[in-house]
Design a protein around this motif. Structure first.
Motif, mmCIF file in Angstrom:
data_model
loop_
_atom_site.group_PDB
_atom_site.id
_atom_site.type_symbol
_atom_site.label_atom_id
_atom_site.label_comp_id
_atom_site.label_asym_id
_atom_site.label_seq_id
_atom_site.Cartn_x
_atom_site.Cartn_y
_atom_site.Cartn_z
ATOM 1 N N ALA A 167 0.797 -1.171 0.104
ATOM 2 C CA ALA A 167 0.116 0.142 -0.053
ATOM 3 C C ALA A 167 0.732 1.241 0.047
ATOM 4 O O ALA A 167 2.089 1.135 0.284
ATOM 5 N N VAL A 168 0.182 2.457 -0.243
ATOM 6 C CA VAL A 168 1.134 3.578 0.204
ATOM 7 C C VAL A 168 0.608 4.101 1.672
ATOM 8 O O VAL A 168 -0.436 4.031 1.963
ATOM 9 N N TYR A 169 1.778 4.289 2.149
ATOM 10 C CA TYR A 169 1.544 4.439 3.775
ATOM 11 C C TYR A 169 1.706 6.001 3.776
ATOM 12 O O TYR A 169 2.574 6.689 3.417
ATOM 13 N N TYR A 170 0.662 6.579 4.540
ATOM 14 C CA TYR A 170 0.579 7.942 5.017
ATOM 15 C C TYR A 170 1.067 8.222 6.488
ATOM 16 O O TYR A 170 0.384 7.666 7.337
ATOM 17 N N CYS A 171 1.667 9.282 6.500
ATOM 18 C CA CYS A 171 1.677 9.918 7.949
ATOM 19 C C CYS A 171 0.699 11.184 8.109
ATOM 20 O O CYS A 171 0.424 11.750 7.023
ATOM 21 N N ALA A 172 0.205 11.339 9.395
ATOM 22 C CA ALA A 172 -0.881 12.182 9.525
ATOM 23 C C ALA A 172 -0.783 12.840 10.914
ATOM 24 O O ALA A 172 -0.203 12.137 11.935
ATOM 25 N N ALA A 173 -1.057 14.196 11.023
ATOM 26 C CA ALA A 173 -0.976 14.810 12.338
ATOM 27 C C ALA A 173 -2.324 15.446 12.768
ATOM 28 O O ALA A 173 -3.111 16.016 11.828
ATOM 29 N N SER A 174 -2.671 15.424 13.992
ATOM 30 C CA SER A 174 -4.014 16.062 14.562
ATOM 31 C C SER A 174 -3.701 16.743 15.675
ATOM 32 O O SER A 174 -2.505 16.459 16.493
ATOM 33 N N LEU A 175 -4.551 18.087 15.908
ATOM 34 C CA LEU A 175 -4.481 18.620 16.855
ATOM 35 C C LEU A 175 -5.271 18.346 18.167
ATOM 36 O O LEU A 175 -5.443 18.755 19.048
ATOM 37 N N ARG A 176 -6.105 17.167 17.838
ATOM 38 C CA ARG A 176 -6.893 16.585 18.860
ATOM 39 C C ARG A 176 -6.520 15.547 19.864
ATOM 40 O O ARG A 176 -5.026 15.307 19.559
ATOM 41 N N TYR A 177 -7.031 15.755 20.795
ATOM 42 C CA TYR A 177 -6.576 14.759 21.866
ATOM 43 C C TYR A 177 -7.397 13.568 21.666
ATOM 44 O O TYR A 177 -8.439 13.238 21.367
#
Length: 123
Positions: free
Chosen positions: A91-101
């Motif tokens: 697969a294509v692997y994606y990194c993600a960032a969130s401001l949520r807790y």
């Protein structure tokens, strides 16, 4: 705002290992909850692993102890160590960032995304 850049993907034989990296630029990665998702051709983007600001970690069931997510706040980098890879992990692997807790595992919970890195596992 943060910019994310994944690296470390490639071609590996079944049973092999890879370590993906996600370098964050802009605001420090420690400000965010970080995660890895993956998307196979013709399929939806699926949750793989999440690491909270506190260091708590959560994984998709299919990981089954094979993958480990970690973060090095000094280097502003998040990693995904993948072992015992199978062709189903292609697969294509994606990194993600969130401001949520809290515990996060849906794409809509993440505010920033990298461009992705291809992982191909041959049988």
């Amino acid at each position: 705002q943060v910019q994310l850049a994944e690296s470390g993907g490639g071609l590996v034989q079944a049973g092999g290992s890879l370590r993906l990296s996600c370098a964050a630029a802009g605001r420090t990665s420690s400000t965010y909850g970080m995660a890895w998702f993956r998307q196979a051709p013709g399929k939806e983007r699926d949750f793989v692993a999440h690491i909270m600001r506190s260091g708590g970690r959560y994984y998709a069931d299919f990981v089954k102890g094979r993958f480990t997510i970690s973060r090095d706040n000094a280097k502003n980098t998040v990693y995904l160590e993948m072992n015992s890879l199978s062709p189903e992990d292609t697969a294509v692997y994606y990194c993600a960032a969130s401001l949520r807790y809290g515990r996060l595992m849906h794409t809509y919970e993440f505010d920033y995304w990298g461009q992705g890195t291809q992982v191909t596992v041959s049988s």
